[in-house]
Scaffold this motif. Sequence first.
Motif, short mmCIF file in Angstrom:
data_model
loop_
_atom_site.label_atom_id
_atom_site.label_comp_id
_atom_site.label_asym_id
_atom_site.label_seq_id
_atom_site.Cartn_x
_atom_site.Cartn_y
_atom_site.Cartn_z
N TRP A 176 -6.53 -0.84 7.98
CA TRP A 176 -5.77 -0.40 6.81
C TRP A 176 -4.43 -1.12 6.73
O TRP A 176 -3.97 -1.50 5.66
CB TRP A 176 -5.56 1.12 6.85
N LYS A 234 0.83 -1.20 0.00
CA LYS A 234 0.00 0.00 0.00
C LYS A 234 0.87 1.25 0.00
O LYS A 234 1.94 1.28 0.60
CB LYS A 234 -0.92 0.01 1.22
N TRP A 253 -8.03 5.69 1.17
CA TRP A 253 -8.46 6.21 2.46
C TRP A 253 -7.87 7.61 2.67
O TRP A 253 -7.12 8.11 1.84
CB TRP A 253 -8.00 5.28 3.57
N GLY A 301 -3.11 3.88 -1.50
CA GLY A 301 -3.96 3.44 -0.40
C GLY A 301 -4.47 4.52 0.51
O GLY A 301 -5.53 4.38 1.12
N MET A 302 -3.74 5.64 0.62
CA MET A 302 -4.17 6.67 1.56
C MET A 302 -3.55 8.02 1.24
O MET A 302 -2.36 8.10 0.95
CB MET A 302 -3.81 6.27 3.00
#
Length: 230
Positions: free
Chosen positions: A191, A14, A69, A36-37
């Motif tokens: 996560w 991620k 996210w 991912g974020m």
Amino acid sequence: FLAICEEASKLKMKVVGHLPQNGKRLTKRFFVPGFGMVAHAEEFAQQTNPPATDAISQYAQWAKRSGTWLTSTLTLDQRILEEMTQPETLRSRPEIRYLGAYLRKLTLENNPYLGDLSPARIAYVRRIVDFNDKLIAAFAKAGVPIVAGTDSLVPGVVPGFSLHDELAALTKAGLSNRQALESATRLPAEWQGTTDDRGTVAVGKRGDLLLLEANPLEDIKNTRRIAGVV
């Protein structure tokens, strides 16, 4: 950026990071598999100048579609604005004394956020603060998972103390007290893929337990009423 996300996706890793290319209106390109974020809510505000409030719903849709996210860090910009408009808080806030000597000196004597206190600069930061609240509300409504973060060690943002500020900021922006608490407990573990041994209170899991004198589901400020840590 896109090459990193592509390789990470192949390796089932991620990626968490900033949105690149501030001000160039390329935001949609960055929501790809593997990203991912987003590291801060302010990253969306900085994609345009002034921040594009009318684009927030689109940002939320892109993040939702790509499974990206968001780390909130609302208190980061709120604290910067407070320092710029009320610099006396750098000495009056009790948590400052817990900083190490180097960080305390940086905060009090070499604070980069006090370099430009022009009305234009203060207005810019204020717009980001207002934008961030709207973004958090929209992301939560769209079902984009939000993880509490503070960017602590930025001058004036003290580890530990700033997380309590963040939880309060999240509820003010529209999250329920339960959602705010989960943003600092269950969701980070989810996560990271570590929910099998942390993130919630359950038999067999690792547990750092905070014992409070009052229920934070009734008032998020009760997270500060600490009776003990186990």
